[in-house]
Design a protein around this motif. Structure first.
Motif, short mmCIF file in Angstrom:
data_model
loop_
_atom_site.label_atom_id
_atom_site.label_comp_id
_atom_site.label_asym_id
_atom_site.label_seq_id
_atom_site.Cartn_x
_atom_site.Cartn_y
_atom_site.Cartn_z
N ASN A 199 7.20 1.69 -6.25
CA ASN A 199 6.79 1.77 -7.64
C ASN A 199 6.43 0.43 -8.26
O ASN A 199 5.71 0.36 -9.25
CB ASN A 199 7.88 2.43 -8.49
N TYR A 215 3.08 12.40 -4.79
CA TYR A 215 1.68 12.80 -4.77
C TYR A 215 1.49 14.26 -4.37
O TYR A 215 0.38 14.73 -4.25
CB TYR A 215 0.88 11.87 -3.86
N GLN A 260 -4.14 0.34 -5.90
CA GLN A 260 -4.67 1.65 -5.46
C GLN A 260 -3.66 2.78 -5.65
O GLN A 260 -4.04 3.94 -5.76
CB GLN A 260 -5.08 1.58 -3.99
N THR A 261 -2.40 2.45 -5.63
CA THR A 261 -1.40 3.49 -5.86
C THR A 261 -0.66 3.25 -7.18
O THR A 261 0.47 3.68 -7.35
CB THR A 261 -0.39 3.55 -4.70
N SER A 318 0.81 -1.22 0.00
CA SER A 318 0.00 0.00 0.00
C SER A 318 0.84 1.26 0.00
O SER A 318 0.32 2.36 -0.17
CB SER A 318 -0.91 0.00 1.23
N HIS A 319 2.15 1.12 0.20
CA HIS A 319 3.01 2.31 0.30
C HIS A 319 3.04 3.04 -1.04
O HIS A 319 3.39 2.46 -2.07
CB HIS A 319 4.42 1.89 0.71
N ALA A 320 2.68 4.32 -1.01
CA ALA A 320 2.57 5.07 -2.26
C ALA A 320 3.94 5.36 -2.87
O ALA A 320 4.02 5.76 -4.02
CB ALA A 320 1.83 6.37 -2.02
N ASP A 321 5.00 5.19 -2.10
CA ASP A 321 6.32 5.50 -2.65
C ASP A 321 7.03 4.24 -3.17
O ASP A 321 8.21 4.29 -3.47
CB ASP A 321 7.17 6.18 -1.57
N TYR A 323 1.03 4.45 3.67
CA TYR A 323 2.07 5.46 3.57
C TYR A 323 1.98 6.18 2.24
O TYR A 323 1.74 5.57 1.20
CB TYR A 323 3.45 4.82 3.71
#
Lengths: 277, 314
Positions: A216, B310, A238-239, A211-214, B305
């Motif tokens: 890739n 973003y 989701q990201t 789930s970590h948006a950072d 996180y």
């Protein structure tokens, strides 16, 4: 002088590998593997590892391919030097030798992959049109359980040779070779943060990594439970994280790996440049 | 406070002002640093953290003070000030946008009607080494262009040589030139050498009419530190007790992480009191801090996180 007693060996504490350091788990927890205490990574260790991997990414992806190759060759030398140690961890001499060879093989690709997968495209106009492969960025990797060293090398080396940095969740039931590989990397010239290795339970930490948006890209090779793999893939979506699904059939880690594990982590940039006739 | 003299008289003459400032109790350096370090260990739990993050966002003076600033960059910054997190309409706007005087008009036009203040540095920022006439002209020009907060720098050269009355008169003159605009007085604590000097400069600025006292320009290291801000908060609290006027404090420079911002808020609450926990009385001068605050907000709201991709780069 009292009689010399039997010397007690120094017992190793198996810790995490984050940003080139060996911290204990932030939570302070451990779990037992073959009577050895191994650090049990938590959510915050994932957070720290992703921060370290992101921080290392610009310099690592910006280094020349030749330089990356030299560093990986050096790591292979150190890996070879610890051959006996890996064999003592029940990796199997065959697997250890194959792992070193695999590492060298991928190191050799560092300054070739862009030549093979980049291109100069013919276009109907006064432009150069170039396809340049670039690294994806920070890659989360769930390492396979069935081959703790060769399998691990086979998923980590292709990711970093193309200029990505990785956060690896080591095989839950056989984490010791992974921590020893971390020691190899720490004592070679691989910059801190390029490879981060966490030991623990994928069921606990996998979700945080996915789930970590950072992050890739996410390599789910080591996830054996199809329901967990599906859940992680959905979370990652989701990201917009690129996901590599677990292999459907058991993998023969000794077989020719092909280039797929490198190319799925390459993003192609297309450049138009006027010919300026 | 040991002094009983009415504050109106202390700035009457150079000698009286010096006697007053040097009569202030000395700062216990070890004590102040330990107190700040202790306050930084406070653990803030989830609901309070969400509240603190929103408050910190509302306290940010979004700042750009580069030679290479352009109207375009300032407009982008103003857009971010109005709506820091484009993905979350619930995210509050920041307190102010802080720019150089030449860009005040751009910022004022962008922020009209938004309730966000336009702050401008003035008085030969960051050195303060210019004739008083130039400093006054700098200030009036910024105010005329639409700045409603002026961040001035004190004359450290005069302060450090003990010419307190000179510094006082300069601040008072700028205060006059500001008209209805708020005056923030930058002490540049990194150049004041001791906590005693920080305390004296704080009192001096407040006596001369400052609405805010601000730690640093951001151009000198060290910029804002917790002990320095602690000393300034104590001064603001004591000044309020002595005069009834509530002066704000602005910590500027070097605060980059949301975690640090929350530590400052704890310190504000424990030192000056709850009345200072508002954008009217405490501010953060920062640019990179905002993105970290937004990432932590997102983390609390979504449960995963967030990443710098973003949010806008600035």
């Amino acid at each position: 002088m009292p009689e010399q007693t039997t010397r007690l060996a120094v017992r190793k504490t198996y810790k995490l590998f984050i940003g080139g350091r060996f911290p204990r788990s932030e939570s302070g927890r451990t779990y037992l593997v073959h009577d050895t205490n191994v650090a049990l990574a938590s959510r915050k260790d994932i957070r720290d590892a992703v921060v370290a991997a992101r921080a290392a990414a610009p310099a690592w992806s910006g280094a020349t391919a030749y330089h990356r190759g030299q560093i990986l060759y050096r790591a292979a030398e150190m890996l070879e030097g610890r051959r006996d140690e890996f064999i003592a961890l029940e990796c199997g001499a065959d697997d250890v030798d194959a792992a070193v060879d695999r590492w060298v093989w991928y190191a050799g690709w560092s300054d070739k992959v862009a030549q093979v997968y980049g291109n100069a495209n013919p276009v109907a106009g006064p432009y150069f049109n170039l396809t340049a492969p670039e690294p994806t960025g920070v890659v989360g990797v769930v390492a396979p359980d069935d081959s703790p060293l060769l399998g691990l090398v086979s998923v980590v080396a292709p990711a970093i040779v193309t200029g990505n940095t990785v956060v690896v969740l080591a095989a839950e039931n056989a984490p010791l070779p992974a921590v020893t590989l971390a020691e190899v990397l720490a004592t070679s010239d691989v910059p801190g943060g390029v490879v981060n290795i966490l030991t623990g339970r994928v069921t606990e930490t996998g979700g945080w990594l996915a789930s970590h948006a950072d992050v890739n890209a996410l390599d789910l090779t080591g996830v054996t439970d199809p329901a967990l793999a599906a859940a992680l893939e959905q979370t990652a979506a989701q990201t917009l994280t690129r996901v590599r699904r677990p292999p459907g059939l058991p993998v023969d880690w000794h077989a020719d790996p092909g280039v797929g594990r490198m190319t799925w982590l390459l993003e192609t940039k297309t450049v138009w440049h006027p010919k300026g006739v | 406070m040991t002094t009983t003299a009415p504050l109106a008289d202390v700035a009457g003459s150079d000698a009286a002002l010096r006697a007053f400032l040097h009569g202030l109790p000395g700062v216990d350096q070890v004590g102040a640093e330990q107190r700040a370090a202790t306050l930084a260990t406070r653990s803030i739990k989830t609901t309070a953290k969400a509240w603190a993050l929103d408050l910190a966002v509302r306290m940010v003076d979004l700042t750009t003070l580069e030679g290479a600033d352009t109207p375009g960059k300032v407009r982008a910054l103003c857009a971010k000030a109005r709506r820091p997190d484009p993905a979350d309409p619930g995210c509050p706007p920041v307190a102010a946008v802080c720019v150089y005087p030449s860009l005040v008009a751009t910022a004022a036009a962008e922020l009209a009607g938004s309730g966000i203040h336009v702050a401008s540095v003035a008085t030969a920022f960051p050195s303060g080494q210019a004739p008083l006439e130039a400093k006054l002209a700098d200030t009036t020009a910024a105010v005329a262009d639409g700045a409603d907060e002026i961040d001035m720098v004190i004359n450290r050269g005069a302060f450090l040589t003990g010419r307190y009355r000179h510094v006082y008169e300069e601040i008072a003159a700028i205060r006059q030139a500001c008209g209805s605009a708020h005056l923030k007085v930058i002490l540049e604590t990194g150049e004041l050498a001791t906590y005693d000097n920080v305390r004296r400069a704080s009192w001096l600025a407040m006596l001369a009419g400052a609405d805010f006292i601000k730690t640093s320009t951001g151009k000198v290291q060290p910029a804002a530190t917790m002990p320095v801000t602690l000393v300034m908060l104590e001064a603001a609290r004591d000044f309020h007790a002595a005069s009834g006027r509530r002066v704000g404090v602005k910590a500027a420079g070097g605060i980059r992480a949301a975690k640090d911002a929350i530590r400052y808020l704890v310190m504000v609450n424990e030192t000056a009191g709850e009345a200072w926990l508002s954008p009217d009385h405490f501010r953060f001068g920062a640019s990179t801090l905002l993105n970290d605050l937004l990432m932590q907000r997102t983390r609390l709201a979504t449960g995963h996180y967030s990443g710098p991709d973003y949010f806008t780069l600035d």
